[in-house]
Design a protein around this motif. Structure first.
Motif, PDB file in Angstrom:
ATOM      1  N   GLY A   1      10.944   3.457   4.991  1.00 35.02           N
ATOM      2  CA  GLY A   1      11.316   2.705   3.196  1.00 35.02           C
ATOM      3  C   GLY A   1      11.303   1.370   3.884  1.00 35.02           C
ATOM      4  N   THR A   2      11.530   0.869   5.286  1.00 28.64           N
ATOM      5  CA  THR A   2      11.384  -0.139   5.327  1.00 28.64           C
ATOM      6  C   THR A   2      10.062  -1.414   5.420  1.00 28.64           C
ATOM      7  OG1 THR A   2      13.077   0.139   6.989  1.00 28.64           O
ATOM      8  CG2 THR A   2      11.864  -2.420   6.611  1.00 28.64           C
ATOM      9  N   VAL A   3       9.036  -0.144   5.704  1.00 31.81           N
ATOM     10  CA  VAL A   3       7.611  -0.644   5.248  1.00 31.81           C
ATOM     11  C   VAL A   3       7.090  -1.225   4.383  1.00 31.81           C
ATOM     12  CG1 VAL A   3       5.226   0.283   6.373  1.00 31.81           C
ATOM     13  CG2 VAL A   3       6.859   0.054   7.576  1.00 31.81           C
ATOM     14  N   ALA A   4       7.782   0.115   3.539  1.00 32.26           N
ATOM     15  CA  ALA A   4       7.565   0.070   2.455  1.00 32.26           C
ATOM     16  C   ALA A   4       7.627  -1.056   1.193  1.00 32.26           C
ATOM     17  CB  ALA A   4       7.624   1.468   1.466  1.00 32.26           C
TER      18      ALA A   4
ATOM     19  N   PHE B   1       8.688  14.176   0.421  1.00 32.67           N
ATOM     20  CA  PHE B   1       9.236  11.892  -0.136  1.00 32.67           C
ATOM     21  C   PHE B   1       8.027  11.675   1.109  1.00 32.67           C
ATOM     22  CE2 PHE B   1      11.882   8.823   1.157  1.00 32.67           C
ATOM     23  CZ  PHE B   1      12.247   8.291   0.351  1.00 32.67           C
ATOM     24  N   PHE B   2       7.947  11.741   2.244  1.00 35.99           N
ATOM     25  CA  PHE B   2       7.534  10.494   2.425  1.00 35.99           C
ATOM     26  C   PHE B   2       5.559   9.840   2.718  1.00 35.99           C
ATOM     27  CE2 PHE B   2       3.506  11.392   6.412  1.00 35.99           C
ATOM     28  CZ  PHE B   2       3.686   9.815   6.974  1.00 35.99           C
ATOM     29  N   LEU B   3       4.671  11.483   1.573  1.00 36.35           N
ATOM     30  CA  LEU B   3       3.747  11.698   1.402  1.00 36.35           C
ATOM     31  C   LEU B   3       3.820  10.160  -0.069  1.00 36.35           C
ATOM     32  CD1 LEU B   3       2.179  15.186   1.374  1.00 36.35           C
ATOM     33  CD2 LEU B   3       1.862  13.293   2.964  1.00 36.35           C
ATOM     34  N   LEU B   4       4.747  10.510  -0.186  1.00 37.78           N
ATOM     35  CA  LEU B   4       4.892   9.584  -1.878  1.00 37.78           C
ATOM     36  C   LEU B   4       4.699   8.494  -1.408  1.00 37.78           C
ATOM     37  CD1 LEU B   4       7.327  11.711  -3.738  1.00 37.78           C
ATOM     38  CD2 LEU B   4       4.568  11.422  -4.372  1.00 37.78           C
ATOM     39  N   ILE B   5       6.265   8.123  -0.236  1.00 37.60           N
ATOM     40  CA  ILE B   5       5.908   6.436   0.134  1.00 37.60           C
ATOM     41  C   ILE B   5       4.476   6.113   0.743  1.00 37.60           C
ATOM     42  CG2 ILE B   5       7.414   5.198   2.703  1.00 37.60           C
ATOM     43  CD1 ILE B   5       9.593   6.388   2.039  1.00 37.60           C
ATOM     44  N   TYR B   6       3.740   6.856   1.449  1.00 33.97           N
ATOM     45  CA  TYR B   6       2.834   6.865   1.809  1.00 33.97           C
ATOM     46  C   TYR B   6       1.642   6.170   1.436  1.00 33.97           C
ATOM     47  CZ  TYR B   6      -1.643   7.086   4.498  1.00 33.97           C
ATOM     48  OH  TYR B   6      -2.856   7.323   4.826  1.00 33.97           O
ATOM     49  N   PHE B   7       1.830   6.989   0.022  1.00 30.10           N
ATOM     50  CA  PHE B   7       0.660   6.597  -0.848  1.00 30.10           C
ATOM     51  C   PHE B   7       0.572   5.285  -2.120  1.00 30.10           C
ATOM     52  CE2 PHE B   7      -0.709  11.397  -0.511  1.00 30.10           C
ATOM     53  CZ  PHE B   7      -1.427  10.982   0.018  1.00 30.10           C
ATOM     54  N   MET B   8       2.372   5.071  -1.921  1.00 27.96           N
ATOM     55  CA  MET B   8       3.368   3.745  -2.986  1.00 27.96           C
ATOM     56  C   MET B   8       2.078   3.142  -1.805  1.00 27.96           C
ATOM     57  SD  MET B   8       6.786   2.776  -3.486  1.00 27.96           S
ATOM     58  CE  MET B   8       6.581   1.883  -1.237  1.00 27.96           C
ATOM     59  N   ILE B   9       2.478   2.615  -0.571  1.00 31.82           N
ATOM     60  CA  ILE B   9       2.119   2.295   0.339  1.00 31.82           C
ATOM     61  C   ILE B   9       0.253   1.544   0.252  1.00 31.82           C
ATOM     62  CG2 ILE B   9       1.636   1.084   3.171  1.00 31.82           C
ATOM     63  CD1 ILE B   9       4.477   3.109   3.595  1.00 31.82           C
ATOM     64  N   ILE B  10      -0.086   2.823   0.298  1.00 31.21           N
ATOM     65  CA  ILE B  10      -1.808   2.707   0.191  1.00 31.21           C
ATOM     66  C   ILE B  10      -2.680   1.568  -1.231  1.00 31.21           C
ATOM     67  CG2 ILE B  10      -3.826   4.040  -0.140  1.00 31.21           C
ATOM     68  CD1 ILE B  10      -3.079   3.847   2.466  1.00 31.21           C
ATOM     69  N   PHE B  11      -1.369   2.232  -1.989  1.00 30.84           N
ATOM     70  CA  PHE B  11      -1.612   1.695  -4.071  1.00 30.84           C
ATOM     71  C   PHE B  11      -1.248   0.036  -3.361  1.00 30.84           C
ATOM     72  CE2 PHE B  11      -1.877   6.119  -4.891  1.00 30.84           C
ATOM     73  CZ  PHE B  11      -2.594   6.398  -5.856  1.00 30.84           C
TER      74      PHE B  11
ATOM     75  N   GLU C   1       4.499  14.021  13.723  1.00 31.23           N
ATOM     76  CA  GLU C   1       6.141  14.073  14.387  1.00 31.23           C
ATOM     77  C   GLU C   1       7.296  14.896  13.387  1.00 31.23           C
ATOM     78  OE1 GLU C   1       9.198  10.719  15.001  1.00 31.23           O
ATOM     79  OE2 GLU C   1       6.966  10.170  14.468  1.00 31.23           O
ATOM     80  N   PHE C   2       6.978  15.413  11.919  1.00 34.77           N
ATOM     81  CA  PHE C   2       7.729  15.393  11.578  1.00 34.77           C
ATOM     82  C   PHE C   2       7.660  16.563  11.704  1.00 34.77           C
ATOM     83  CE2 PHE C   2       7.799  18.502   6.834  1.00 34.77           C
ATOM     84  CZ  PHE C   2       8.895  17.407   6.921  1.00 34.77           C
ATOM     85  N   LEU C   3       6.386  17.568  11.845  1.00 30.60           N
ATOM     86  CA  LEU C   3       6.456  18.916  12.823  1.00 30.60           C
ATOM     87  C   LEU C   3       7.215  19.256  13.939  1.00 30.60           C
ATOM     88  CD1 LEU C   3       3.179  20.246  11.163  1.00 30.60           C
ATOM     89  CD2 LEU C   3       4.793  20.570   9.915  1.00 30.60           C
ATOM     90  N   SER C   4       7.417  18.573  14.672  1.00 32.78           N
ATOM     91  CA  SER C   4       8.003  18.119  16.173  1.00 32.78           C
ATOM     92  C   SER C   4       9.587  18.039  15.905  1.00 32.78           C
ATOM     93  CB  SER C   4       7.494  17.423  16.997  1.00 32.78           C
ATOM     94  OG  SER C   4       7.482  16.580  16.636  1.00 32.78           O
ATOM     95  N   ASN C   5       9.669  16.090  15.333  1.00 30.45           N
ATOM     96  CA  ASN C   5      11.507  16.023  15.269  1.00 30.45           C
ATOM     97  C   ASN C   5      12.094  16.098  14.671  1.00 30.45           C
ATOM     98  OD1 ASN C   5      10.817  16.271  18.151  1.00 30.45           O
ATOM     99  ND2 ASN C   5       9.847  14.729  18.791  1.00 30.45           N
ATOM    100  N   GLY C   6      11.196  15.430  12.992  1.00 27.23           N
ATOM    101  CA  GLY C   6      10.970  14.862  12.119  1.00 27.23           C
ATOM    102  C   GLY C   6      11.271  13.566  11.798  1.00 27.23           C
ATOM    103  N   LEU C   7      11.077  12.467  10.992  1.00 27.13           N
ATOM    104  CA  LEU C   7      10.790  11.517  10.477  1.00 27.13           C
ATOM    105  C   LEU C   7      11.910  10.637  10.487  1.00 27.13           C
ATOM    106  CD1 LEU C   7       7.465  12.118   8.320  1.00 27.13           C
ATOM    107  CD2 LEU C   7       7.481  11.126  10.417  1.00 27.13           C
ATOM    108  N   ARG C   8      12.057   9.505  11.097  1.00 26.64           N
ATOM    109  CA  ARG C   8      12.865   8.525  10.349  1.00 26.64           C
ATOM    110  C   ARG C   8      12.272   7.847   8.991  1.00 26.64           C
ATOM    111  NH1 ARG C   8      12.939   5.739  16.289  1.00 26.64           N
ATOM    112  NH2 ARG C   8      10.379   5.592  15.885  1.00 26.64           N
TER     113      ARG C   8
END
Length: 228
Positions: free
Chosen positions: A96-99, A3-13, A84-91
């Motif tokens: 979503g706010t940035v996107a 889900f994070f990667l999908l949001i990231y690529f959406m931001i990039i595009f 961060e995801f691998l250690s503590n999990g992402l917020r």
């Protein structure tokens, strides 16, 4: 993680589309804008000839600077985010706010009123602060589809060798082309160009209608291609 990667690529595009709009408002073609934006963000392909349209234009150059930096930092962000995801999990709320903010910017730029305002601002700024010499050469000379510029080198077997342009093309004044200058070693000849006897090794910069130019200097162009 997906889900994070999908949001990231959406931001990039979305960022790509934002800058495609901005470059288009500086009178750069959409297809050229999109390729160059992707090139600058990824650091690949920006060495094409079309990159001159970016680097030679002051406003586009500023936009390009941001894009290049964004491409570098966004890669750093995704790497740190994965860690961060691998250690503590992402917020995901913050992501979503940035996107949403980026999508809002794109939506605002799509408004015709905003585009007219930015178009006026970009071109007004160019008229007020930019010297003609700062424009890319294509922006100044090649505005019509039929126009082109050709660098022509004189060889021993060229029809121009040891002759003047006036002798080879008697109606040069009526033809839809101009010889801008003759380059002879370190010397640039701009006066009495049509009456200057040309020597082997001289280089001419021609500007005008492509069809007329090819018809007028076809022999010399063929000779130049043969020697290249």
């Amino acid at each position: 993680m997906i889900f994070f990667l999908l949001i990231y690529f959406m931001i990039i595009f979305t960022v790509i589309e934002i800058f495609v709009v901005l470059f288009r408002l500086t009178r750069l073609k959409v297809e050229v804008s999109r390729f160059q934006v992707i090139s600058m963000m990824t650091g690949t392909g920006f060495t094409t000839d079309e990159s001159e349209l970016i680097s030679g234009h002051p406003i586009r150059r500023k936009l390009a600077t941001f894009l290049i930096l964004f491409g570098v930092f966004s890669m750093a962000v995704i790497i740190s985010s994965i860690s961060e995801f691998l250690s503590n999990g992402l917020r995901l709320m913050e992501i979503g706010t940035v996107a949403a903010a980026v999508l809002l910017v794109l939506a605002i730029l799509k408004l015709s009123g905003v585009q007219r305002l930015l178009f006026y601002f970009f071109n007004r700024k160019m008229e007020q602060t930019i010297e003609l010499a700062d424009y890319p050469i294509r922006e100044i000379f090649l505005k019509n589809n039929g126009d082109t510029m050709i660098g022509l080198r004189v060889y021993e077997d060229s029809q121009l060798a040891n002759r003047t342009i006036r002798k080879v093309v008697p109606n040069i004044d009526e033809a839809d082309l101009t010889v801008l200058f003759i380059k002879r070693g370190n010397l640039t000849i701009r006066k009495n160009i049509y009456y200057t006897t040309l020597h082997e090794g001289d280089q001419l910069l021609l500007y005008g209608n492509k069809k007329v130019m090819l018809e007028t200097f076809q022999h010399d162009i063929d000779v130049m291609k043969k020697h290249s």
